[in-house]
Design a protein around this motif. Structure first.
Motif, PDB file in Angstrom:
ATOM      1  N   GLU A  62       0.832  -1.212   0.088  1.00 50.37           N
ATOM      2  CA  GLU A  62      -0.102   0.066  -0.054  1.00 50.37           C
ATOM      3  C   GLU A  62       0.748   1.204  -0.048  1.00 50.37           C
ATOM      4  O   GLU A  62       0.716   2.288  -0.950  1.00 50.37           O
ATOM      5  N   GLU A 115     -11.535  -3.170  -0.295  1.00 47.95           N
ATOM      6  CA  GLU A 115     -10.679  -3.717  -1.567  1.00 47.95           C
ATOM      7  C   GLU A 115     -11.444  -4.091  -2.760  1.00 47.95           C
ATOM      8  O   GLU A 115     -11.237  -3.793  -3.967  1.00 47.95           O
ATOM      9  N   GLU A 145      -4.229  -5.178  -5.723  1.00 50.58           N
ATOM     10  CA  GLU A 145      -5.724  -5.228  -4.675  1.00 50.58           C
ATOM     11  C   GLU A 145      -6.349  -6.108  -4.571  1.00 50.58           C
ATOM     12  O   GLU A 145      -7.081  -6.604  -3.681  1.00 50.58           O
ATOM     13  N   HIS A 148      -4.882  -8.484  -1.883  1.00 47.06           N
ATOM     14  CA  HIS A 148      -5.346  -7.944  -0.790  1.00 47.06           C
ATOM     15  C   HIS A 148      -6.549  -8.685  -0.357  1.00 47.06           C
ATOM     16  O   HIS A 148      -6.857  -9.110   0.648  1.00 47.06           O
TER      17      HIS A 148
END
Ligand SMILES: [Fe+2]
Ligand SMILES: [Fe+2]
Length: 203
Positions: A62, A115, A145, A148
């Motif tokens: 991030e 997300e 992403e 994640h």
């Protein structure tokens, strides 16, 4: 892609495209907050080794996203705006708190949903923006992403039974869909398109 209850209209892209510096500033701040949130989860759960290792990686990624987005913002003559409260993230945490079963489970599922929504927006931006530099920036962030989102889903299942996680995902997905559907427009990653008196979704 994680299922969402309310899909964003492509009109949202046309509106944010008119204010690219505001979008970039908001997006950079979202990346910074995502890194801080991963670090806070680590600090609150130091004994959970899989969470600590996975979220250490999320936090680094991030910050790398932050560095890239803020670089594009600065190159275009923009500056970061103030980190104001986000009606989206705050609304989601408030909704989770109202029906809370377990705080860690809710934080993991809320992170998974944020997300997922970000991924939906990145995909729209990558597909519809005429600004090629920004379209490519958003396209290039999607794989990370998506990773994640998958990690938050996996961590939720590592610490809670599958049936409990599936039920909480459905409950919070409904809350998220209702929230994003009622948010008004602002040049922000997590704004809505609802008509409203004043758009104040600067995150
Ligand atoms: Fe990110
Ligand atoms: Fe992320």
């Amino acid at each position: 892609m994680f299922k969402l209850d309310h899909l964003t209209d492509a009109k949202w892209v046309a509106r944010v495209a008119a204010e690219p510096l505001a979008l970039l500033s908001d997006h950079a701040l979202c990346e910074l907050k995502a890194a801080a949130s991963a670090q806070s989860l680590i600090a609150k759960n130091p004994e959970r080794r899989e969470l600590v290792e996975g979220l250490a990686e999320v936090s680094v990624e991030e910050m790398e996203h932050f560095r890239r987005v803020v670089g594009v913002l600065h190159a275009r003559g923009g500056t970061l705006g103030p980190a104001l409260p986000s009606p989206y993230a705050d609304g989601l945490h408030r909704a989770a708190k109202r029906s809370r079963f377990d705080q860690l489970l809710d934080r993991l599922v809320v992170a998974e949903l944020i997300e997922a929504r970000s991924l939906e927006r990145f995909h729209l931006l990558a597909t519809h923006l005429e600004d090629r530099e920004l379209a490519e920036l958003y396209g290039s962030l999607m794989a990370s992403e998506a990773g994640h989102q998958a990690l938050f889903a996996k961590l939720a299942r590592r610490y809670f039974p599958e049936a409990v996680v599936v039920r909480r995902e459905a409950e919070l997905r409904a809350e998220e869909g209702a929230l994003i559907a009622r948010l008004t427009f602002a040049p922000c990653m997590h704004s809505g398109l609802a008509p409203g008196p004043v758009a104040s979704d600067r995150a």
